[in-house]
Design a protein around this motif. Structure first.
Motif, mmCIF file in Angstrom:
data_model
loop_
_atom_site.group_PDB
_atom_site.id
_atom_site.type_symbol
_atom_site.label_atom_id
_atom_site.label_comp_id
_atom_site.label_asym_id
_atom_site.label_seq_id
_atom_site.Cartn_x
_atom_site.Cartn_y
_atom_site.Cartn_z
ATOM 1 N N ALA A 1 0.912 -0.892 -0.175
ATOM 2 C CA ALA A 1 -0.004 -0.220 0.268
ATOM 3 C C ALA A 1 0.812 0.946 -0.010
ATOM 4 C CB ALA A 1 -0.932 -0.121 0.931
ATOM 5 N N ARG A 2 1.988 0.916 0.991
ATOM 6 C CA ARG A 2 3.149 2.568 0.833
ATOM 7 C C ARG A 2 3.177 2.834 -0.913
ATOM 8 N NH1 ARG A 2 7.076 2.584 5.491
ATOM 9 N NH2 ARG A 2 5.476 3.381 6.962
ATOM 10 N N ALA A 3 4.176 1.202 -1.134
ATOM 11 C CA ALA A 3 4.679 1.843 -2.496
ATOM 12 C C ALA A 3 3.287 2.159 -2.891
ATOM 13 C CB ALA A 3 4.663 0.131 -2.719
ATOM 14 N N MET B 1 5.401 7.694 5.537
ATOM 15 C CA MET B 1 6.972 7.384 5.865
ATOM 16 C C MET B 1 6.801 7.161 7.523
ATOM 17 S SD MET B 1 7.370 5.820 3.668
ATOM 18 C CE MET B 1 9.328 4.650 3.466
ATOM 19 N N ALA B 2 6.155 8.174 8.092
ATOM 20 C CA ALA B 2 6.255 8.126 9.803
ATOM 21 C C ALA B 2 4.975 7.070 10.245
ATOM 22 C CB ALA B 2 5.915 9.608 10.031
ATOM 23 N N ILE B 3 4.504 7.256 9.488
ATOM 24 C CA ILE B 3 2.740 6.313 9.925
ATOM 25 C C ILE B 3 3.481 4.694 10.716
ATOM 26 C CG2 ILE B 3 0.707 4.779 9.268
ATOM 27 C CD1 ILE B 3 0.412 6.901 7.389
ATOM 28 N N ASP B 4 3.343 4.174 11.771
ATOM 29 C CA ASP B 4 3.244 3.434 11.984
ATOM 30 C C ASP B 4 2.512 2.117 11.273
ATOM 31 O OD1 ASP B 4 3.955 0.952 13.946
ATOM 32 O OD2 ASP B 4 3.075 2.136 15.866
ATOM 33 N N LEU B 5 2.710 1.071 11.201
ATOM 34 C CA LEU B 5 2.121 0.767 10.810
ATOM 35 C C LEU B 5 1.510 -0.481 11.283
ATOM 36 C CD1 LEU B 5 3.467 -3.433 9.448
ATOM 37 C CD2 LEU B 5 5.279 -1.609 9.093
ATOM 38 N N TYR B 6 1.837 -0.829 12.129
ATOM 39 C CA TYR B 6 1.335 -1.254 13.756
ATOM 40 C C TYR B 6 -0.501 -1.034 13.973
ATOM 41 C CZ TYR B 6 4.624 -4.675 12.470
ATOM 42 O OH TYR B 6 5.657 -5.657 11.736
ATOM 43 N N GLU C 1 -5.898 3.226 6.930
ATOM 44 C CA GLU C 1 -6.517 5.055 6.704
ATOM 45 C C GLU C 1 -6.356 6.274 6.845
ATOM 46 O OE1 GLU C 1 -6.942 2.517 9.447
ATOM 47 O OE2 GLU C 1 -9.000 1.900 8.574
ATOM 48 N N ARG C 2 -5.030 6.366 7.467
ATOM 49 C CA ARG C 2 -3.850 7.720 7.254
ATOM 50 C C ARG C 2 -3.174 7.124 7.060
ATOM 51 N NH1 ARG C 2 -0.634 7.053 12.539
ATOM 52 N NH2 ARG C 2 0.074 9.590 11.671
ATOM 53 N N LEU C 3 -2.608 6.595 5.980
ATOM 54 C CA LEU C 3 -1.650 6.206 4.881
ATOM 55 C C LEU C 3 -3.091 5.967 3.299
ATOM 56 C CD1 LEU C 3 0.248 5.545 2.778
ATOM 57 C CD2 LEU C 3 -0.676 2.921 2.864
ATOM 58 N N GLU C 4 -4.475 6.263 3.760
ATOM 59 C CA GLU C 4 -5.248 6.464 2.863
ATOM 60 C C GLU C 4 -5.332 7.934 2.482
ATOM 61 O OE1 GLU C 4 -7.981 3.541 3.001
ATOM 62 O OE2 GLU C 4 -7.324 2.217 2.301
ATOM 63 N N VAL D 1 6.593 16.482 1.864
ATOM 64 C CA VAL D 1 6.302 16.674 3.323
ATOM 65 C C VAL D 1 4.940 15.381 3.105
ATOM 66 C CG1 VAL D 1 4.049 18.068 4.055
ATOM 67 C CG2 VAL D 1 6.350 19.001 3.181
ATOM 68 N N LEU D 2 3.821 14.898 2.104
ATOM 69 C CA LEU D 2 3.585 14.008 1.957
ATOM 70 C C LEU D 2 4.513 12.690 2.310
ATOM 71 C CD1 LEU D 2 1.236 14.928 -1.054
ATOM 72 C CD2 LEU D 2 0.901 15.048 1.697
ATOM 73 N N GLU D 3 5.052 12.663 1.500
ATOM 74 C CA GLU D 3 5.990 11.017 1.547
ATOM 75 C C GLU D 3 6.645 10.540 2.964
ATOM 76 O OE1 GLU D 3 7.786 10.660 -2.796
ATOM 77 O OE2 GLU D 3 9.290 11.335 -1.198
ATOM 78 N N ALA D 4 6.685 12.249 3.397
ATOM 79 C CA ALA D 4 7.666 12.247 4.828
ATOM 80 C C ALA D 4 6.567 12.087 6.132
ATOM 81 C CB ALA D 4 8.427 13.264 5.588
#
Length: 152
Positions: free
Chosen positions: A26-28, A132-137, A143-146, A126-129
């Protein structure tokens, strides 16, 4: 036994491994989306008031090359006082035309174009940072990634 059946010593992927793989995918996909959105923002063009009032300038790859060439030409020594270069732009009514630009004007267009590109690249960073700061667990990781979207 059939191909794909579990063999002695095989182990099932852990929930953690599956979560990591799914979130990685999903991150990719989000990275690719941000790259596309940044590129689209850049090639959409930019505004400059170099001619006295605001005009819109194109910024596809060829347009950027033409602008760089025009700016470079404007920096040559011993230019005639009335030196001008025609450059494609649209007025406030959306009328596109080749309009003459003095050395100072085309240089300002170059500065404004570069500034627009930098703004887009900084937004992407900024959006990429943030992504990348989202804790996958975290329970709301997906939802934060989306929720990360290119600004309209």
């Amino acid at each position: 036994m059939y191909e794909g059946d579990c063999q002695p010593g095989d182990r099932a992927a852990s929930v953690e491994e599956i979560t990591r793989q799914q979130f990685g995918a999903a991150r990719a996909a989000k990275l690719a989306e941000l790259e596309r959105d940044c590129s689209n923002a850049i090639i959409a063009g930019f505004a400059s008031a170099a001619l006295g009032n605001v005009h819109t300038y194109p910024a596809k790859d060829t347009d950027q090359q033409n602008l760089a060439s025009s700016v470079l030409s404007s920096l040559m020594p011993n230019l005639p006082i009335d030196w001008a270069t025609p450059f494609w732009c649209a007025d406030e009514n959306g009328n596109w035309a080749m309009r003459p630009h003095s050395a100072t004007q085309i240089q300002q267009v170059g500065i404004d174009g570069k500034s627009a590109i930098i703004v887009a690249i900084q937004c992407k960073a900024v959006l990429e940072a943030t992504m990348m700061a989202i804790d996958l667990y975290a329970p709301d990781a997906t939802e934060r990634l989306e929720a990360i979207k290119w600004p309209a």
